[in-house]
Design a protein around this motif. Structure first.
Motif, PDB file in Angstrom:
ATOM      1  N   LEU A   1       0.835  -1.204   0.000  1.00 20.74           N
ATOM      2  CA  LEU A   1       0.000   0.000   0.000  1.00 20.74           C
ATOM      3  C   LEU A   1       0.869   1.254   0.000  1.00 20.74           C
ATOM      4  CD1 LEU A   1      -2.719   1.436   0.188  1.00 20.74           C
ATOM      5  CD2 LEU A   1      -2.659   1.099   2.673  1.00 20.74           C
ATOM      6  N   ARG A   2       1.922   1.230   0.805  1.00 19.97           N
ATOM      7  CA  ARG A   2       2.839   2.365   0.846  1.00 19.97           C
ATOM      8  C   ARG A   2       3.511   2.559  -0.518  1.00 19.97           C
ATOM      9  NH1 ARG A   2       4.890   1.262   5.367  1.00 19.97           N
ATOM     10  NH2 ARG A   2       6.425  -0.231   4.616  1.00 19.97           N
ATOM     11  N   ASP A   3       3.905   1.478  -1.151  1.00 16.15           N
ATOM     12  CA  ASP A   3       4.540   1.564  -2.473  1.00 16.15           C
ATOM     13  C   ASP A   3       3.564   2.087  -3.535  1.00 16.15           C
ATOM     14  OD1 ASP A   3       6.878   0.615  -1.399  1.00 16.15           O
ATOM     15  OD2 ASP A   3       6.557  -1.459  -2.054  1.00 16.15           O
ATOM     16  N   VAL A   4       2.312   1.650  -3.450  1.00 14.90           N
ATOM     17  CA  VAL A   4       1.309   2.087  -4.438  1.00 14.90           C
ATOM     18  C   VAL A   4       1.056   3.581  -4.313  1.00 14.90           C
ATOM     19  CG1 VAL A   4      -1.124   1.940  -5.066  1.00 14.90           C
ATOM     20  CG2 VAL A   4       0.173  -0.148  -4.669  1.00 14.90           C
ATOM     21  N   LEU A   5       0.886   4.072  -3.092  1.00 18.71           N
ATOM     22  CA  LEU A   5       0.629   5.505  -2.901  1.00 18.71           C
ATOM     23  C   LEU A   5       1.808   6.336  -3.404  1.00 18.71           C
ATOM     24  CD1 LEU A   5      -1.058   5.528   0.649  1.00 18.71           C
ATOM     25  CD2 LEU A   5      -2.126   5.425  -1.613  1.00 18.71           C
ATOM     26  N   ARG A   6       3.014   5.826  -3.171  1.00 15.88           N
ATOM     27  CA  ARG A   6       4.199   6.529  -3.673  1.00 15.88           C
ATOM     28  C   ARG A   6       4.253   6.477  -5.199  1.00 15.88           C
ATOM     29  NH1 ARG A   6       7.889   3.524  -1.499  1.00 15.88           N
ATOM     30  NH2 ARG A   6       7.759   4.547   0.537  1.00 15.88           N
ATOM     31  N   HIS A   7       3.821   5.348  -5.762  1.00 16.13           N
ATOM     32  CA  HIS A   7       3.869   5.194  -7.218  1.00 16.13           C
ATOM     33  C   HIS A   7       2.862   6.108  -7.914  1.00 16.13           C
ATOM     34  CE1 HIS A   7       2.685   3.209 -11.087  1.00 16.13           C
ATOM     35  NE2 HIS A   7       3.979   3.361 -11.258  1.00 16.13           N
ATOM     36  N   ILE A   8       1.727   6.343  -7.291  1.00 12.52           N
ATOM     37  CA  ILE A   8       0.752   7.267  -7.890  1.00 12.52           C
ATOM     38  C   ILE A   8       1.396   8.634  -8.092  1.00 12.52           C
ATOM     39  CG2 ILE A   8      -1.418   8.525  -7.509  1.00 12.52           C
ATOM     40  CD1 ILE A   8      -2.435   6.077  -5.987  1.00 12.52           C
ATOM     41  N   GLU A   9       2.106   9.101  -7.075  1.00 12.17           N
ATOM     42  CA  GLU A   9       2.779  10.391  -7.170  1.00 12.17           C
ATOM     43  C   GLU A   9       3.909  10.332  -8.203  1.00 12.17           C
ATOM     44  OE1 GLU A   9       4.106  11.074  -3.226  1.00 12.17           O
ATOM     45  OE2 GLU A   9       2.091  11.338  -2.381  1.00 12.17           O
ATOM     46  N   ASN A  10       4.708   9.261  -8.155  1.00 11.60           N
ATOM     47  CA  ASN A  10       5.860   9.151  -9.062  1.00 11.60           C
ATOM     48  C   ASN A  10       5.448   8.968 -10.521  1.00 11.60           C
ATOM     49  OD1 ASN A  10       7.529   9.376  -6.859  1.00 11.60           O
ATOM     50  ND2 ASN A  10       7.882   7.171  -6.645  1.00 11.60           N
ATOM     51  N   SER A  11       4.271   8.395 -10.759  1.00  9.38           N
ATOM     52  CA  SER A  11       3.832   8.151 -12.134  1.00  9.38           C
ATOM     53  C   SER A  11       3.620   9.446 -12.915  1.00  9.38           C
ATOM     54  CB  SER A  11       2.537   7.326 -12.140  1.00  9.38           C
ATOM     55  OG  SER A  11       1.429   8.108 -11.710  1.00  9.38           O
ATOM     56  N   THR A  12       3.493  10.560 -12.192  1.00 11.65           N
ATOM     57  CA  THR A  12       3.208  11.838 -12.865  1.00 11.65           C
ATOM     58  C   THR A  12       4.468  12.650 -13.151  1.00 11.65           C
ATOM     59  OG1 THR A  12       2.964  13.111 -10.807  1.00 11.65           O
ATOM     60  CG2 THR A  12       1.035  11.900 -11.598  1.00 11.65           C
ATOM     61  N   GLN A  13       5.617  12.177 -12.705  1.00 13.98           N
ATOM     62  CA  GLN A  13       6.845  12.961 -12.870  1.00 13.98           C
ATOM     63  C   GLN A  13       7.122  13.238 -14.341  1.00 13.98           C
ATOM     64  OE1 GLN A  13      10.124  11.104 -10.856  1.00 13.98           O
ATOM     65  NE2 GLN A  13       9.315  11.541  -8.816  1.00 13.98           N
ATOM     66  N   GLY A  14       7.416  14.507 -14.619  1.00 15.16           N
ATOM     67  CA  GLY A  14       7.715  14.916 -15.989  1.00 15.16           C
ATOM     68  C   GLY A  14       6.487  15.128 -16.847  1.00 15.16           C
ATOM     69  N   THR A  15       5.288  15.057 -16.241  1.00 20.82           N
ATOM     70  CA  THR A  15       4.051  15.267 -16.997  1.00 20.82           C
ATOM     71  C   THR A  15       3.397  16.578 -16.567  1.00 20.82           C
ATOM     72  OG1 THR A  15       2.546  14.171 -15.441  1.00 20.82           O
ATOM     73  CG2 THR A  15       3.731  12.772 -17.013  1.00 20.82           C
ATOM     74  N   ASP A  16       2.346  16.970 -17.286  1.00 20.35           N
ATOM     75  CA  ASP A  16       1.642  18.211 -16.970  1.00 20.35           C
ATOM     76  C   ASP A  16       0.945  18.155 -15.612  1.00 20.35           C
ATOM     77  OD1 ASP A  16       2.428  19.247 -19.389  1.00 20.35           O
ATOM     78  OD2 ASP A  16       0.562  18.723 -20.437  1.00 20.35           O
ATOM     79  N   SER A  17       0.664  16.964 -15.114  1.00 20.22           N
ATOM     80  CA  SER A  17      -0.075  16.831 -13.856  1.00 20.22           C
ATOM     81  C   SER A  17       0.829  16.680 -12.642  1.00 20.22           C
ATOM     82  CB  SER A  17      -1.012  15.617 -13.936  1.00 20.22           C
ATOM     83  OG  SER A  17      -0.264  14.428 -14.139  1.00 20.22           O
TER      84      SER A  17
END
Length: 542
Positions: A136-152
């Motif tokens: 769960l901790r990894d997933v929440l971190r991945h949601i944030e990391n998935s947006t790196q370098g994008t408009d969001s």
């Protein structure tokens, strides 16, 4: 949503809070519940989006994609690109809320026993099948990391930073912490947020309900980020008067964003702008925007002190609607450098260091469009305090003629403070250029436990009076600028709205006769007491 369904939803949400309520105070456990609600929402949106993308593909269901295979990776690469463009984030099937809940609630394998027949002491062995904390901790971190370098990226970065899954407040042991988190997630999974219904805002309503409950239950600390819905409704209806669409709405002290979203219920809003100093509340605001279906490209929320460090990218913002409930009589630096700041320089004086109310007003007026409307909540003292505040009031009325209306609200309607408050309405291009409307709504409210509340009818009366600029005996008055000048630009509402109630005349003859009758009765009573004292052989008390 029907009233019955809403009550049922509220009951379920409150029951979910029971698991955490005994372990920490409201402003702490709200981070977990609201964060998990947001995670559930993101997961359901991702699943719905992905399944629609797969309607014509050989694999029809997102959860059926075989992760870790060449075929599965190709599907996920394409899905990641599409999701980041449309949703602003990405989740794999194994990272969905429903997947983690299924794992967390799976029945664990039998616990191994040693040769003596006793259970092994390793507590983690009992949770091998349903231990989800790390994932769960990894997933929440991945949601944030998935947006790196994008408009969001700026709208998702650090969104879940206030969810500490290692906190001992959740439980002394890892097993205990895992159990309570699984319980919360399992109960949340039972709530249908009806994302497939266009007009349904179950999730948004749930979010607002919980924010309101946390604010009312935790006093000032939790109430800082929330404006009562009835007050929000007044502000929103004022700034949308005569309009069905707004190019932009701005709240410089936006808290959880409830005011911005309330405006969107009164008119279609193209873009939302806000600033919030508290990092936790800033995260809540971004979540709230997304939960209410505001696309990441349509809101711009900044985290910093509005007066001291206004968002650089808001410098040229001139919003068509400005709404705010700034912190009452807050401190600010009152640095002389602000005398050259475009927000304050034209006034000649700065708001007091210990009362920044008019500093917020000046900031908001600076960002108000020429054809816009602004409504903000201030403490009642801002209407009549002297010194630099009196100077600023005079400039706004006499020199600029921006003040459109003053509305007095009841005391004790805000969480964490019982002081009376008011709403000031400003326009740069006013239709009624030679007068100011005063409304005294301070005596019309509903008493609820320890809090006062405005009813829908009382809110409607304020709005109808404002829009029609009615003069109603003992309720409202349209004052000319000359009258306000005669009062030295003191805006204290009783100076303009006469609420004096004449007392009934006193019949002095009847009062005198009543006193004589009372004296006779007292003498008779004294004689009776003296008789009792004589029988008891004690001295009379008179």
């Amino acid at each position: 949503m029907s009233e019955a369904h809403k009550k049922h939803l509220e009951k379920q949400l409150w029951n979910i809070a029971d698991a955490l309520r005994s372990k920490m105070n409201a402003d702490e456990y709200r981070n977990y519940i609201l964060g998990f609600i947001f995670f559930k929402y993101l997961s359901e949106r991702m699943l719905d989006f992905a399944d629609k993308q797969l309607e014509r593909a050989p694999i029809k269901s997102y959860t059926a994609i075989p992760e870790g295979t060449d075929e599965g990776d190709r599907y996920l690469d394409v899905m990641r690109t599409k999701a980041l463009k449309s949703l602003g984030y990405f989740l794999k099937p194994s990272e969905l809320f429903s997947t983690l809940v299924a794992r967390g609630t799976a029945k664990a394998e039998a616990v191994p026993v040693d040769e003596t027949g006793t259970e092994e002491e390793d507590e983690d062995a009992t949770t091998a099948d349903n231990f989800i904390l790390e994932d769960l901790r990894d997933v929440l971190r991945h949601i944030e990391n998935s947006t790196q370098g994008t408009d969001s990226e700026k709208d998702f970065i650090n969104l879940f930073e206030d969810i500490n899954l290692n906190s001992t407040k959740l439980g002394r042991t890892v097993k205990a912490r895992n159990k309570i988190i699984v319980d919360v997630l399992r109960n949340l999974s039972k709530i249908d947020f009806k994302l497939d219904e266009v007009d349904a805002d179950v999730l948004g309503d749930a979010y607002e309900y919980l924010i309101g409950e946390f604010a009312s239950g935790a006093g000032k600390k939790a109430g800082e980020f929330y404006t009562p819905q009835q007050v929000s409704k007044i502000l929103a209806r004022i700034v949308t008067t005569g309009k069905t669409r707004l190019r932009s709405v701005y709240d410089p002290t936006c808290g959880s964003g409830s005011l911005l979203l309330r405006v969107a219920k009164e008119a279609k809003v193209d873009d939302f702008y806000g600033q919030e100093q508290n990092p936790t509340t800033y995260n809540l605001c971004r979540m709230n925007m997304i939960l209410h279906g505001v696309h990441f490209s349509k809101f711009d929320i900044h985290n910093d002190d509005t007066l001291e460090h206004p968002a650089p990218h808001h410098q040229d913002l001139r919003a068509e609607a400005v709404v705010a409930n700034p912190p009452f009589s807050a401190n600010w630096s009152q640095s002389q450098v602000f005398m050259t700041d475009d927000r304050f320089s034209q006034y000649g004086k700065l708001a007091p260091r210990t009362k920044a109310d008019f500093a917020f007003v000046q900031h908001m007026i600076h960002h108000l469009h020429e054809n816009g409307a602004m409504a903000c909540v201030l403490p009642h003292g801002a209407l009549f305090r002297g010194s630099s505040e009196a100077h600023i009031r005079e400039y706004l009325i006499k020199d600029r003629n921006y003040l459109d209306a003053v509305i007095g609200l009841p005391a004790n309607i805000f969480y964490g403070t019982s002081i009376p408050t008011c709403i000031l309405v400003f326009k740069k291009c006013r239709e009624e250029g030679e007068n100011v409307l005063f409304i005294d709504a301070s005596q019309e409210f509903e008493k609820e436990k320890n809090q006062n509340r405005l009813s829908d009818e009382q809110v409607d009366k304020i709005i109808y009076t404002y829009r029609d600029r009615q003069a109603i005996e003992k309720y409202s008055y349209v004052a000319t600028l000359e009258e306000i000048a005669e009062n030295d630009y003191n805006l204290n509402i009783p100076r303009y709205v006469d609420t004096f109630e004449e007392e009934e005349p006193v019949d002095l003859a009847e009062v005198s006769a009543a006193l004589k009758r009372l004296n006779v009765e007292m003498e008779a009573t004294d004689q009776t007491i003296a008789g009792f004292c004589q029988e008891l052989g004690i001295e009379t008390p008179f």
